[in-house]
Design a protein around this motif. Structure first.
Motif, PDB file in Angstrom:
ATOM      1  N   SER A 155      14.547 103.092  35.600  1.00  0.00           N
ATOM      2  CA  SER A 155      15.059 103.222  36.667  1.00  0.00           C
ATOM      3  C   SER A 155      14.510 103.935  37.826  1.00  0.00           C
ATOM      4  O   SER A 155      14.122 105.169  37.427  1.00  0.00           O
ATOM      5  N   ILE A 156      14.094 103.525  39.007  1.00  0.00           N
ATOM      6  CA  ILE A 156      13.610 104.195  40.112  1.00  0.00           C
ATOM      7  C   ILE A 156      14.482 103.994  41.380  1.00  0.00           C
ATOM      8  O   ILE A 156      14.301 102.815  41.833  1.00  0.00           O
ATOM      9  N   PRO A 157      14.881 105.003  41.958  1.00  0.00           N
ATOM     10  CA  PRO A 157      15.606 104.768  43.288  1.00  0.00           C
ATOM     11  C   PRO A 157      14.449 104.722  44.147  1.00  0.00           C
ATOM     12  O   PRO A 157      13.382 105.532  44.187  1.00  0.00           O
ATOM     13  N   LEU A 158      14.368 103.708  44.960  1.00  0.00           N
ATOM     14  CA  LEU A 158      13.473 103.277  45.831  1.00  0.00           C
ATOM     15  C   LEU A 158      13.387 104.332  47.251  1.00  0.00           C
ATOM     16  O   LEU A 158      12.437 104.379  48.052  1.00  0.00           O
ATOM     17  N   GLY A 159      14.428 104.885  47.561  1.00  0.00           N
ATOM     18  CA  GLY A 159      14.475 105.840  48.503  1.00  0.00           C
ATOM     19  C   GLY A 159      13.750 107.252  48.181  1.00  0.00           C
ATOM     20  O   GLY A 159      13.501 107.808  49.258  1.00  0.00           O
ATOM     21  N   ALA A 160      13.333 107.397  47.133  1.00  0.00           N
ATOM     22  CA  ALA A 160      12.555 108.638  46.795  1.00  0.00           C
ATOM     23  C   ALA A 160      10.975 108.288  47.147  1.00  0.00           C
ATOM     24  O   ALA A 160      10.569 107.062  47.127  1.00  0.00           O
ATOM     25  N   SER A 161      10.399 109.443  47.349  1.00  0.00           N
ATOM     26  CA  SER A 161       8.979 109.237  47.446  1.00  0.00           C
ATOM     27  C   SER A 161       8.046 109.111  46.375  1.00  0.00           C
ATOM     28  O   SER A 161       8.585 109.388  45.252  1.00  0.00           O
ATOM     29  N   GLY A 162       6.939 108.981  46.250  1.00  0.00           N
ATOM     30  CA  GLY A 162       5.854 108.636  45.310  1.00  0.00           C
ATOM     31  C   GLY A 162       5.909 107.738  44.317  1.00  0.00           C
ATOM     32  O   GLY A 162       5.744 107.769  43.335  1.00  0.00           O
ATOM     33  N   ARG A 355      10.221 112.546  56.463  1.00  0.00           N
ATOM     34  CA  ARG A 355      10.364 113.085  54.919  1.00  0.00           C
ATOM     35  C   ARG A 355      10.434 111.878  54.029  1.00  0.00           C
ATOM     36  O   ARG A 355      10.453 112.201  52.908  1.00  0.00           O
ATOM     37  N   GLY A 356      10.049 110.728  54.524  1.00  0.00           N
ATOM     38  CA  GLY A 356      10.042 109.613  53.635  1.00  0.00           C
ATOM     39  C   GLY A 356      11.360 109.058  53.036  1.00  0.00           C
ATOM     40  O   GLY A 356      11.235 108.513  51.877  1.00  0.00           O
ATOM     41  N   GLY A 357      12.532 109.346  53.803  1.00  0.00           N
ATOM     42  CA  GLY A 357      13.651 108.794  53.476  1.00  0.00           C
ATOM     43  C   GLY A 357      14.884 109.846  53.999  1.00  0.00           C
ATOM     44  O   GLY A 357      14.809 110.685  54.812  1.00  0.00           O
ATOM     45  N   GLU A 358      16.057 109.314  53.640  1.00  0.00           N
ATOM     46  CA  GLU A 358      17.228 110.067  54.229  1.00  0.00           C
ATOM     47  C   GLU A 358      17.779 111.049  53.516  1.00  0.00           C
ATOM     48  O   GLU A 358      18.826 111.129  52.827  1.00  0.00           O
TER      49      GLU A 358
END
Length: 644
Positions: A155-162, A355-358
């Motif tokens: 599982s990967i949250p797409l709001g995270a970077s990288g 920041r690449g996201g909220e």
């Protein structure tokens, strides 16, 4: 003792008979009690098993996912499995008029795990707070409890970077089921969702299966929801199969009454019957709870407040206040946390690209708090606020809708920084919160007016260009709620009797008087639009046949005869019919009075836009009718413009 009696009353008749037989026999008392306990445990084995599995999942899942233990506990506790459907429950007119075919979402997901399925990619769509993330967490926990696990699951949250680097680090992708959560929170997707999806598909082409979740309203139109992945099939294809893998699209269904009751029973067992009854009363008053199950998790807070609620804005306001009271007993600390949360919400939106996201890194929290003039220790800001830490050590609000609510509050408070955030980036949820937060009084906030430049416009049916001065038009028609502040004695029509439905049975002369009253009340200059202003606003100065473009009307665009609703709808209910500039209900719902005479002076006044119960031809931007300025009708309304 009372709770034992209540449990006995709820037992099935056959279970009661077996227990009575045990106690009527001549067995020893200890054996009787032991036998009864063993039998009750056997009867309740499923509930006990569910509880143990939830505890196990909360402890084991962090090792296999991109979510924190706090995310998992919140997502698994009291969880009710959702249903799904192939039709959008929020936008599709078929759902309003018919019952959509629903099924347990686990069924198509289980089928997808099989190697024989033709589907390689799933996209799960749902509105705010429908439980997309919770489903992925619970489904993964359910899968990891199996004895036989032929596939790995990530599982990967797409709001995270990288994202690209994380995908590369996964071993044996061909034997891995990949769960990608919240495409709508991916910063690059916000900029260009088509290109971002293309990139993600390229990076995940070797995975066994790929599942993506996303908010439905992230895609402006149904046509923009992806259908093809861009990945070419290798090898022979079945009859009728295309050359590319396609997305299997599913929508999370709104909670049914049965699901809501099941949640309340799990959340409030029989020994908490009084609270369960209070929770049921709140659910009956707030229909949105059925649409957004996330709100059910805060029903405790709503019950304890002892207040009544009309809309989601009021619920969130109470929910946030109750949350902070629970986190801190000191009033000054609560105020500081609340101020920090509000200002942080604005900061997150303004800096989401950087920041690449909220989300905000831990190291930035303390300096930002000092910039806000807040002196609380960092651990209090991170541990007792509305924030959660993600797996990468960044901090985010516990749910995006809370972030949207706080940002909307700052818009309503005329926060200068919040007003800098471009309206094109506002989510539909932010707009809803702002509208509800004003009590539907659109004139209370400048952002509910769209500015149009002055200039010469060549309109349909005119030989010469018409010169127009700059003006601002209200996003919505005037509602019952707004009009009744001017005229409390106004009687609502049976076809438009709700607060946020457009006011009707208003003559041209009464609309003029309302504009005069509003100007005196606010100090601004309000009036009805001229006919040219109305057409420029609706049709872009002759560029569009209909407010939304040149596509022919459908019941998705406006409330008119073919919608078969038979009455007005709350303003803003048709986002697909919105103009590119941001005006709602310029076609359908109610006719709108304009300043102009229909043919000549001392004749009828102009009405524009069509209305419920009228045909599609009258929805054209250039169409017009004339009526007696003293006349009233159940489909006659108006909207205002503001001029210098």
């Amino acid at each position: 003792m009372k709770w034992i009696i209540k449990i006995w009353q709820q037992l099935p008749l056959n279970v009661k008979e077996i227990l009575k037989w045990l106690f009527d026999t001549h067995l020893g008392e200890s054996i009787k009690i032991l036998s009864a306990l063993i039998f009750l445990l056997w009867v309740m084995r499923k509930r006990i098993s569910d509880f143990i599995n939830r505890v196990r999942a909360a402890g084991n899942l962090p090792n296999h996912s991109g979510f924190t233990s706090q995310d998992i506990k919140q997502g698994i506790k009291y969880y009710i499995w959702p249903e799904c459907q192939s039709v959008d429950p929020a936008q599709s007119d078929e759902v309003r008029s018919t019952i959509a075919v629903r099924s347990d979402l686990r069924e198509p997901m289980d089928q997808m795990l099989g190697r024989k399925t033709i589907y390689k990619h799933f996209i799960i769509l749902a509105d705010t707070g429908m439980g997309k993330t919770s489903f992925l967490l619970n489904y993964q926990a359910r899968y990891l409890r199996r004895w036989h696990k032929p596939l790995a699951m990530e599982s990967i949250p797409l709001g995270a970077s990288g994202l690209k680097e994380r995908l590369k680090s996964i071993n044996s992708p061909e034997k891995t089921l990949l769960l990608l959560d919240s495409f709508d929170e991916d910063t690059r997707a916000i900029e260009n969702h088509t290109q971002r999806l293309h990139d993600i598909m390229a990076w995940t082409r070797d995975f066994h299966r790929v599942i993506i979740t996303c908010r439905t309203q992230f895609f402006p139109r149904d046509e923009e929801i992806p259908k093809e992945t861009g990945i070419i099939k290798v090898g022979p294809r079945g009859v009728g199969e295309g050359p590319q893998f396609t997305f299997y699209k599913l929508y999370l269904s709104p909670f049914s009454d049965e699901q809501i009751q099941a949640y309340l029973k799990r959340r409030f067992p029989i020994w908490r019957k009084k609270k369960r009854q209070q929770a049921k009363a709140i659910v009956e008053k707030i229909p949105n709870l059925a649409v957004r199950p996330m709100l059910l998790t805060y029903v405790d807070y709503l019950i304890d407040s002892g207040k009544s609620f009309e809309n989601c804005y009021q619920i969130y306001a109470e929910m946030v206040e109750a949350w902070l009271k629970r986190e801190s007993e000191k009033e000054d600390e609560r105020k500081a946390l609340y101020e920090f949360s509000n200002k942080l919400a604005v900061n997150l939106f303004l800096n989401f690209k950087i920041r690449g996201g909220e989300r905000i890194p831990y190291d930035e929290i303390d300096p930002l708090a000092k910039e806000f003039g807040i002196t609380l220790a960092t651990w209090r800001l991170t541990g007792r606020s509305l924030l959660n830490r993600d797996a990468q050590g960044n901090y985010k609000f516990t749910h995006r809708s809370i972030l949207e609510f706080l940002f909307a509050q700052q818009l309503l408070a005329d926060n200068k920084d919040a007003l800098k955030f471009p309206m094109k980036y506002w989510t539909e949820q932010i707009k809803t919160f702002v509208f509800e937060g004003t009590g539907g009084r659109t004139w209370k906030i400048p952002l509910f007016f769209i500015a149009f430049k002055g200039g010469a416009y060549k309109l349909k049916g005119t030989e010469k260009a018409i010169e127009i001065k700059p003006f601002e038009m209200c996003v919505y028609p005037v509602t019952n709620r707004e009009y009744e502040e001017y005229d409390p004695s106004h009687k609502r029509d049976k076809y438009s009797d709700q607060k946020d439905q457009p006011v009707v049975n208003v003559s041209w002369e009464e609309a003029i008087k309302y504009c005069k009253w509003l100007s005196e009340k606010t100090g601004d200059n309000f009036r009805l639009p001229t006919e040219a202003e109305w057409e420029v606003a609706a049709g872009g100065g002759g560029q569009r046949a209909y407010p939304w473009g040149n596509e022919k009307p459908t019941p998705k665009h406006a409330n008119y005869y073919k919608s078969k609703i038979g009455e007005t709808t709350p303003v803003g209910d048709y986002p697909l019919g919105r103009t590119p500039e941001g005006l709602y209900d310029m076609a359908g719902n109610v006719w709108e009075w304009c300043v102009a005479w229909y043919k000549e002076e001392n004749s009828d006044r102009v009405l524009r836009g069509g209305a419920f119960g009228y045909g599609p031809d009258l929805l054209r931007c250039a169409d017009r009718v004339g009526r007696d300025p003293q006349g009233r009708k159940d489909a006659f309304g108006f909207r205002v413009v503001r001029v210098p």
